[in-house]
Design a protein around this motif. Structure first.
Motif, PDB file in Angstrom:
ATOM      1  N   SER A  92      51.339 -23.258  41.298  1.00  0.00           N
ATOM      2  CA  SER A  92      52.154 -24.206  40.527  1.00  0.00           C
ATOM      3  C   SER A  92      51.566 -24.520  39.169  1.00  0.00           C
ATOM      4  O   SER A  92      52.244 -25.084  38.308  1.00  0.00           O
ATOM      5  N   GLY A  93      50.315 -24.178  38.969  1.00  0.00           N
ATOM      6  CA  GLY A  93      49.639 -24.568  37.730  1.00  0.00           C
ATOM      7  C   GLY A  93      48.955 -25.914  37.839  1.00  0.00           C
ATOM      8  O   GLY A  93      48.343 -26.379  36.884  1.00  0.00           O
ATOM      9  N   GLY A  94      49.041 -26.537  38.988  1.00  0.00           N
ATOM     10  CA  GLY A  94      48.490 -27.863  39.149  1.00  0.00           C
ATOM     11  C   GLY A  94      46.999 -27.909  39.415  1.00  0.00           C
ATOM     12  O   GLY A  94      46.376 -28.973  39.300  1.00  0.00           O
ATOM     13  N   SER A  95      46.432 -26.783  39.768  1.00  0.00           N
ATOM     14  CA  SER A  95      44.989 -26.717  40.033  1.00  0.00           C
ATOM     15  C   SER A  95      44.382 -25.537  39.297  1.00  0.00           C
ATOM     16  O   SER A  95      44.959 -24.451  39.271  1.00  0.00           O
ATOM     17  N   THR A  96      43.224 -25.781  38.710  1.00  0.00           N
ATOM     18  CA  THR A  96      42.505 -24.724  37.998  1.00  0.00           C
ATOM     19  C   THR A  96      41.035 -24.767  38.372  1.00  0.00           C
ATOM     20  O   THR A  96      40.510 -25.808  38.809  1.00  0.00           O
ATOM     21  N   PHE A  97      40.372 -23.636  38.183  1.00  0.00           N
ATOM     22  CA  PHE A  97      38.949 -23.533  38.477  1.00  0.00           C
ATOM     23  C   PHE A  97      38.332 -22.589  37.462  1.00  0.00           C
ATOM     24  O   PHE A  97      38.909 -21.542  37.153  1.00  0.00           O
ATOM     25  N   TYR A  98      37.155 -22.970  36.934  1.00  0.00           N
ATOM     26  CA  TYR A  98      36.508 -22.186  35.872  1.00  0.00           C
ATOM     27  C   TYR A  98      35.068 -21.864  36.239  1.00  0.00           C
ATOM     28  O   TYR A  98      34.387 -22.641  36.921  1.00  0.00           O
ATOM     29  N   ALA A  99      34.629 -20.743  35.723  1.00  0.00           N
ATOM     30  CA  ALA A  99      33.207 -20.436  35.779  1.00  0.00           C
ATOM     31  C   ALA A  99      32.465 -21.441  34.903  1.00  0.00           C
ATOM     32  O   ALA A  99      32.979 -21.883  33.866  1.00  0.00           O
ATOM     33  N   ASP A 100      31.279 -21.807  35.320  1.00  0.00           N
ATOM     34  CA  ASP A 100      30.517 -22.802  34.556  1.00  0.00           C
ATOM     35  C   ASP A 100      30.304 -22.365  33.108  1.00  0.00           C
ATOM     36  O   ASP A 100      30.272 -23.197  32.196  1.00  0.00           O
ATOM     37  N   SER A 101      30.173 -21.068  32.892  1.00  0.00           N
ATOM     38  CA  SER A 101      29.856 -20.562  31.560  1.00  0.00           C
ATOM     39  C   SER A 101      30.989 -20.733  30.560  1.00  0.00           C
ATOM     40  O   SER A 101      30.759 -20.630  29.345  1.00  0.00           O
ATOM     41  N   VAL A 102      32.201 -21.018  31.035  1.00  0.00           N
ATOM     42  CA  VAL A 102      33.338 -21.118  30.119  1.00  0.00           C
ATOM     43  C   VAL A 102      34.009 -22.491  30.140  1.00  0.00           C
ATOM     44  O   VAL A 102      34.945 -22.730  29.375  1.00  0.00           O
ATOM     45  N   LYS A 103      33.543 -23.374  30.988  1.00  0.00           N
ATOM     46  CA  LYS A 103      34.153 -24.701  31.071  1.00  0.00           C
ATOM     47  C   LYS A 103      34.122 -25.402  29.723  1.00  0.00           C
ATOM     48  O   LYS A 103      33.117 -25.385  29.025  1.00  0.00           O
ATOM     49  N   GLY A 104      35.244 -25.986  29.368  1.00  0.00           N
ATOM     50  CA  GLY A 104      35.349 -26.716  28.113  1.00  0.00           C
ATOM     51  C   GLY A 104      35.790 -25.857  26.941  1.00  0.00           C
ATOM     52  O   GLY A 104      36.196 -26.390  25.904  1.00  0.00           O
ATOM     53  N   ARG A 105      35.731 -24.533  27.081  1.00  0.00           N
ATOM     54  CA  ARG A 105      36.152 -23.644  25.993  1.00  0.00           C
ATOM     55  C   ARG A 105      37.352 -22.785  26.368  1.00  0.00           C
ATOM     56  O   ARG A 105      38.115 -22.380  25.490  1.00  0.00           O
ATOM     57  N   PHE A 106      37.516 -22.516  27.655  1.00  0.00           N
ATOM     58  CA  PHE A 106      38.600 -21.666  28.139  1.00  0.00           C
ATOM     59  C   PHE A 106      39.613 -22.540  28.875  1.00  0.00           C
ATOM     60  O   PHE A 106      39.230 -23.452  29.612  1.00  0.00           O
ATOM     61  N   THR A 107      40.886 -22.219  28.680  1.00  0.00           N
ATOM     62  CA  THR A 107      41.952 -22.927  29.381  1.00  0.00           C
ATOM     63  C   THR A 107      42.942 -21.915  29.933  1.00  0.00           C
ATOM     64  O   THR A 107      43.514 -21.129  29.180  1.00  0.00           O
ATOM     65  N   ILE A 108      43.137 -21.959  31.243  1.00  0.00           N
ATOM     66  CA  ILE A 108      44.114 -21.075  31.874  1.00  0.00           C
ATOM     67  C   ILE A 108      45.398 -21.854  32.113  1.00  0.00           C
ATOM     68  O   ILE A 108      45.371 -23.038  32.448  1.00  0.00           O
ATOM     69  N   SER A 109      46.521 -21.183  31.915  1.00  0.00           N
ATOM     70  CA  SER A 109      47.824 -21.808  32.143  1.00  0.00           C
ATOM     71  C   SER A 109      48.797 -20.733  32.601  1.00  0.00           C
ATOM     72  O   SER A 109      48.516 -19.534  32.466  1.00  0.00           O
ATOM     73  N   ARG A 110      49.938 -21.162  33.113  1.00  0.00           N
ATOM     74  CA  ARG A 110      50.932 -20.193  33.560  1.00  0.00           C
ATOM     75  C   ARG A 110      52.323 -20.723  33.295  1.00  0.00           C
ATOM     76  O   ARG A 110      52.549 -21.945  33.219  1.00  0.00           O
ATOM     77  N   ASP A 111      53.247 -19.787  33.165  1.00  0.00           N
ATOM     78  CA  ASP A 111      54.663 -20.109  32.985  1.00  0.00           C
ATOM     79  C   ASP A 111      55.419 -19.287  34.017  1.00  0.00           C
ATOM     80  O   ASP A 111      55.672 -18.094  33.813  1.00  0.00           O
ATOM     81  N   ASN A 112      55.769 -19.918  35.117  1.00  0.00           N
ATOM     82  CA  ASN A 112      56.421 -19.177  36.202  1.00  0.00           C
ATOM     83  C   ASN A 112      57.817 -18.702  35.818  1.00  0.00           C
ATOM     84  O   ASN A 112      58.308 -17.714  36.357  1.00  0.00           O
ATOM     85  N   ALA A 113      58.457 -19.396  34.910  1.00  0.00           N
ATOM     86  CA  ALA A 113      59.782 -18.964  34.474  1.00  0.00           C
ATOM     87  C   ALA A 113      59.713 -17.642  33.695  1.00  0.00           C
ATOM     88  O   ALA A 113      60.681 -16.888  33.664  1.00  0.00           O
ATOM     89  N   LYS A 114      58.570 -17.394  33.073  1.00  0.00           N
ATOM     90  CA  LYS A 114      58.404 -16.183  32.273  1.00  0.00           C
ATOM     91  C   LYS A 114      57.444 -15.178  32.916  1.00  0.00           C
ATOM     92  O   LYS A 114      57.119 -14.160  32.310  1.00  0.00           O
ATOM     93  N   ASN A 115      57.009 -15.465  34.129  1.00  0.00           N
ATOM     94  CA  ASN A 115      56.077 -14.572  34.829  1.00  0.00           C
ATOM     95  C   ASN A 115      54.858 -14.228  33.988  1.00  0.00           C
ATOM     96  O   ASN A 115      54.445 -13.071  33.897  1.00  0.00           O
ATOM     97  N   THR A 116      54.283 -15.249  33.366  1.00  0.00           N
ATOM     98  CA  THR A 116      53.123 -15.007  32.524  1.00  0.00           C
ATOM     99  C   THR A 116      52.009 -15.996  32.836  1.00  0.00           C
ATOM    100  O   THR A 116      52.258 -17.125  33.268  1.00  0.00           O
TER     101      THR A 116
END
Length: 121
Positions: free
Chosen positions: A53-77
């Motif tokens: 759903s995009g409601g939960s995310t998890f990051y490697a410690d090395s990228v926290k605060g600089r990387f952001t993952i997101s998704r758009d299910n309507a566009k399959n991206t």
């Protein structure tokens, strides 16, 4: 699920990039999605994951605060926003899909091809 990553390139340190991954198939929204990267001479490593759903995310410690993952299910991206790029972020970035999500590095069921990110100092 077939995955196609794009958006890589050559950027200067401190810059930003937005990677995208387009997925085929009608069941995209049922999969957890993630990003991995592989630097020259190194093993592939987990970067980030997002639940269906995009409601939960998890990051490697090395990228926290600089990387952001997101998704758009309507566009399959799924996207990976990378800010404050560092030379050590240079790698081939791969998107991946998994049937299950958990708050730990993903175990993918499907892989996309990679997109090259090169950060100059």
């Amino acid at each position: 699920v077939q995955l196609q990553a794009s958006g890589g390139g050559l950027v200067q340190a401190g810059g930003s990039l937005r990677l995208s991954c387009a997925a085929s198939g009608r069941t995209f929204s049922s999969y957890a999605m993630g990003w991995f990267r592989q630097a020259p001479g190194k093993e592939r490593e987990f970067v980030a994951a997002i639940n269906w759903s995009g409601g939960s995310t998890f990051y490697a410690d090395s990228v926290k605060g600089r990387f952001t993952i997101s998704r758009d299910n309507a566009k399959n991206t799924v996207h990976l926003q990378i800010d404050s790029l560092k030379p050590e972020d240079t790698a081939v970035y791969y998107c991946a899909a998994a049937r299950y999500y958990s708050n730990k590095p993903m175990s993918p069921n499907y892989w996309g091809q990679g997109t090259q990110v090169t950060v100059s100092s």
